[in-house]
Design a protein around this motif. Sequence first.
Motif, PDB file in Angstrom:
ATOM      1  N   LEU A 128       0.825  -1.209   0.000  1.00 41.40           N
ATOM      2  CA  LEU A 128       0.000   0.000   0.000  1.00 41.40           C
ATOM      3  C   LEU A 128       0.862   1.263   0.000  1.00 41.40           C
ATOM      4  O   LEU A 128       0.571   2.224  -0.728  1.00 41.40           O
ATOM      5  N   ILE A 129       1.905   1.257   0.812  1.00 41.44           N
ATOM      6  CA  ILE A 129       2.806   2.421   0.829  1.00 41.44           C
ATOM      7  C   ILE A 129       3.513   2.546  -0.523  1.00 41.44           C
ATOM      8  O   ILE A 129       3.665   3.642  -1.064  1.00 41.44           O
ATOM      9  N   GLY A 130       3.917   1.393  -1.083  1.00 41.99           N
ATOM     10  CA  GLY A 130       4.549   1.403  -2.399  1.00 41.99           C
ATOM     11  C   GLY A 130       3.617   1.933  -3.471  1.00 41.99           C
ATOM     12  O   GLY A 130       4.042   2.684  -4.357  1.00 41.99           O
ATOM     13  N   CYS A 131       2.344   1.564  -3.397  1.00 44.07           N
ATOM     14  CA  CYS A 131       1.348   2.046  -4.360  1.00 44.07           C
ATOM     15  C   CYS A 131       1.238   3.567  -4.315  1.00 44.07           C
ATOM     16  O   CYS A 131       1.176   4.237  -5.353  1.00 44.07           O
ATOM     17  N   ILE A 132       1.230   4.125  -3.115  1.00 44.73           N
ATOM     18  CA  ILE A 132       1.148   5.584  -2.957  1.00 44.73           C
ATOM     19  C   ILE A 132       2.372   6.255  -3.582  1.00 44.73           C
ATOM     20  O   ILE A 132       2.242   7.251  -4.300  1.00 44.73           O
ATOM     21  N   PHE A 133       3.546   5.695  -3.327  1.00 44.07           N
ATOM     22  CA  PHE A 133       4.779   6.284  -3.877  1.00 44.07           C
ATOM     23  C   PHE A 133       4.843   6.156  -5.398  1.00 44.07           C
ATOM     24  O   PHE A 133       5.257   7.087  -6.097  1.00 44.07           O
ATOM     25  N   ILE A 134       4.431   5.004  -5.920  1.00 41.83           N
ATOM     26  CA  ILE A 134       4.458   4.802  -7.375  1.00 41.83           C
ATOM     27  C   ILE A 134       3.495   5.756  -8.059  1.00 41.83           C
ATOM     28  O   ILE A 134       3.833   6.418  -9.050  1.00 41.83           O
ATOM     29  N   LEU A 135       2.267   5.838  -7.515  1.00 41.14           N
ATOM     30  CA  LEU A 135       1.258   6.721  -8.100  1.00 41.14           C
ATOM     31  C   LEU A 135       1.686   8.181  -8.004  1.00 41.14           C
ATOM     32  O   LEU A 135       1.512   8.956  -8.953  1.00 41.14           O
ATOM     33  N   GLY A 136       2.284   8.549  -6.866  1.00 35.17           N
ATOM     34  CA  GLY A 136       2.766   9.921  -6.701  1.00 35.17           C
ATOM     35  C   GLY A 136       3.877  10.256  -7.678  1.00 35.17           C
ATOM     36  O   GLY A 136       3.924  11.359  -8.236  1.00 35.17           O
ATOM     37  N   SER A 137       4.767   9.288  -7.924  1.00 31.85           N
ATOM     38  CA  SER A 137       5.866   9.511  -8.866  1.00 31.85           C
ATOM     39  C   SER A 137       5.356   9.730 -10.280  1.00 31.85           C
ATOM     40  O   SER A 137       5.909  10.529 -11.043  1.00 31.85           O
TER      41      SER A 137
END
Length: 229
Positions: A128-137
């Motif tokens: 979930l944290i990775g998803c937020i970072f990927i989407l933000g990038s």
Amino acid sequence: MGELEISLRDVNTLSIMIRLSLAAICGGLIGYDRGRKRRPAGFRTHILVCIGSALVMITNQYIIEIMKYDTDPTRLGAQVISGIGFLGAGTILITGKQQVKGLTTAAGLWASACMGLAIGIGFYEGALIGCIFILGSMTLLHRFDAFVMSKTKLIELYVELVSVKSISKFFDFVRNNNMEITNVEIIKTRTSEELVGLFVTIKQKEKHDHMKVLTLIGTLDDVVIVEEI
């Protein structure tokens, strides 16, 4: 650790349903951004990649915990990480104007696969944290990247001129406006045998907005088309 949390970390019907659903949601979020920008791999592709990766890790965990086989728990996941490269390579294109397109989409597919692996093994927090970072990038940093690129002194252009004789006039025009040409490639255009195309790298001596430079070059009578690449 509560009973529900333990259950979600184990391989059972509930955890499988939750993991695959979460993979579809997280992969869909990344894919929606790519699809909205009309990239080669969009909504469904990212969902399939993430679900497939999650299923691989669930299967790996099932082999170890349920079937009691003594094997490396990361073995199947490693194959996904290396194997996803062929799909990512298919999204990378070089256009007729020598622009490389699809690198971000390829990286997004690879990241979605890694996210799916995390979900598949039950590492929900990391996924979930990775998803937020990927989407933000892909969304927020896209604007920042475009802003930074628009402020650099180097500009890569594709220019079409009315004839070969116009090349020297174009070079003189660039130099007279406090800029220098660091690289140039001359090609034939597909639209007309008389027109000549140039891939040009221009270095500004004083930093200006790129659109201002494009407008300036466009004022030259011999220039038919000028685009930043």
